[in-house]
Design a protein around this motif. Sequence first.
Motif: not given
Length: 864
Positions: A26-45
């Motif tokens: 769960v922690i691993t998946v959560g960390g990956i999702l956080v990184i993906a969310a940050v990268l997703g925000m960057m891509v959207f911007f």
Amino acid sequence: MIDSRGRGPKKTRAWVLLADKLADRVITVGGILVIAAVLGMMVFFLYEVAPLFKGGSVKSEWSYRLERTPKSPLGVCADDYNTIAATVGRDGEVVAWHVKTGRALDSDSFDLDGKDVTAFSQAINGSDIAFGFSDGTVRLGKIRFETEVLPAGELPKGTMELDERDRTDGRSVFSLIPGDQIRRVSVAVEMDEEIQASTTGSPIAAMDHRIVDFGEKPKKLLLVLDARGAGTLSSVESKLNLFTRKASTEISNTILPRLEKTTPAAFALVNDLGDSVYFAEESGKVHRYNTAAEDKPFLAETVTLLPAGVKLTEFGFLLGGRSLVVGGSDGSLTVYFLLKRDDARSKDGATLVPTREFEPHGEAVTGLSLSRRDKTFATSDSGENIWIRHGTSQKTILRLTQLKEGERIRALSLSPRLDGILALYNDGTARFWELDIPHPEASLRTLLGEVWYEGYPEPSYTWQSTGATDAFEPKLSIRPLIFGTIKATFYSLLFAIPLALLAAIYTSEFLPHRIRSKVKPMMEIMASLPSVVLGFVAALVLAPVVETWIAAVILVFAVLPLSLIFSAYLWQMLPPKAALRLQGIPKFCLMFVVVGAALYLSYLSGPAFEKLFFGGDFRAWVSSDKGSSAPFLFLMSLPAMALVVGFGASRLFGYRFNRYVKSIDMPYSAFLDMLRWLGIAVAALVLSYLAAVVAQALGADPRGGFVGTYVQRNTLIVGFAMGFAVIPIIYTLAEDALNAVPEHLRSASLGCGATLWQTAVWIVLPTAVSGVFSAVMIGMGRAVGETMIVVMSAGNTPLMDWNVFNGLRALSANIAVELPEAPKDGTLYRVLFLTALVLFSMTFVINTVAEVVRQRFRKRSMQL
């Protein structure tokens, strides 16, 4: 293996192992999702920002030969929907056609009574035109595109299909539009009464006219120059009688001084305000008249704008009448502003200044078409190339090259909505390009560089997204916003970091545990206060109080620490038994009494301090209206001189003095130590005074830099309010880091004879430096992204100066203020996403650097 009690080896239960694996996943998946969310925000911007730097493109192109053309076409224009185009000839004939197919349409023509046209002018909107005649008269006209939206059922029978969207009945064009409706577009012409423009009755040689539609009474400005060099500026105003419903025309004339011994003017121009008139010769010589006073016009200057041998081929104003476009036979293109200059040789102190150089054509500039919605314009050259540019960004948006070899462009017209361009050739052919020009005003230059804006005396970094008129020039430099963010963060941390760290050290190392257990939760509750509440209080309560008592506020920065230091020395003089009885809560409460007394003393001393240092009016002093710089230089140099004197005294005789102090009993040792402190203070005062006198003699003056014009909602207020929001965060995290230092390190230090303060500074703080640094960086991240406090208490002025008494506008505040007014997918909308991207990047970089530094400190701490 079985122990003596008969028990086997312990085994971890299966459900514990399962829970551990599940938590790990769960922690691993959560960390990956956080990184993906940050990268997703960057891509959207990036997705939202990328179109800002996209150039123009051609979506479609049509080319055809017109079924009929007028005699010597003078100008061309089109309606807002690129449906119908029209051109007018020298004999007044109007020829209209369907823009995309070239199909001829019936239209009325202008009745010129057989007069010989000697001059022609077309307003920036393309539809308003003026004819100048050989008898010195002028007639104003208009090619009006009439638009009407009809239900689909009202489409006339017998219409002819033009393309998949349009049909015609021979005079009007009917276009299918969404909503099951039809848009009808047709051409009509209007002609005003004849105006005797030339006072001599000579043929009109050059003319210009403007439609001035701002103000209560719209009017037309008409400028003519006749063959004898006589110029006249006429103001034509139409009035409607509300009782008779009849329109009347009032004309007021301003007679310009005659041009003597000059070659005939090729161009005539008047600006939108009617206070400047220009007559330009082919040689590049320009005669400028000042017509601000209608009864006293005068020739202000005569200046040559082009090098010798270069002919003036195009001369016109961009939208707004401030940017003068000058095109030459060498392909050069320059924009001039009329600006006040101390070295101007004109009679009114103003002169034409070259402000923007554009990429030159390879051949002579022969055509100029201006946009009616912004500073975009199109130019053509003798090589039949068309370039579309923007006057502010100075970028070439689109190049249409080698269009029709051997035939020159007779007339050029940018579409009203900047979604097309129409070219009419000498041989009667026409070409229309449907364009996509999303953000012509955006470029790296306008977003990050210095730009010379209309009306400004020099290039500047400016943010001003909207104006009162359509002619407004958007100013979208984000550098003042970045600067404002840094400025707000700097001053708030300058206030917050010392207080928060010193409070954390005191709470962790000196405060009794039972008091600490009460203080720390209270500080953590402070962190939960909504920033909008802090901003509200800062703007409506704190700002007026500080403005009224600014001298006392400045004084408290010196009185408060000095009072605490003095009270600490007095505490050392107490008998040991009394000091022990007052430890704990009484001592803690006495500190608040000292703080209150210091604040009250500052309040009482404020007026005297203001009179002594600032001539009795601090706000007038910072505006340089009174007083000298020496008093403030003295205050600024005082902390530095105190450090210098203290360090010097410590190096010279500190060891011997400390040994002597330890050899005598209390309270005499404390009294002697206080005398040392007073001696250092007196020496610092003397050195600060000498430094201020020398600095003033050398011309140093903080006014106009660190301090300047005082406004009520300023950076100082932001520093107080945002510092109040940041202090609990830094304090809580730093105090936790200090408490996490192993107790044996403190015990060892105290056992070696160190004092509590020496232990805190030299042992505890270096050990906890990674946690303390993280606390500071998290506080910085909070300050960088703070919105509501800055919006409500900073004045929202995007300025670039370090004046602590002036306002600012931060990136986050700008997004909050501007976003509700930004049209979706418009330039401002995407620039706001760019500011969000910059803010996101700043916080990302700050946090990344902080983590790298923290890890280094942590490795060093682990070695202790």
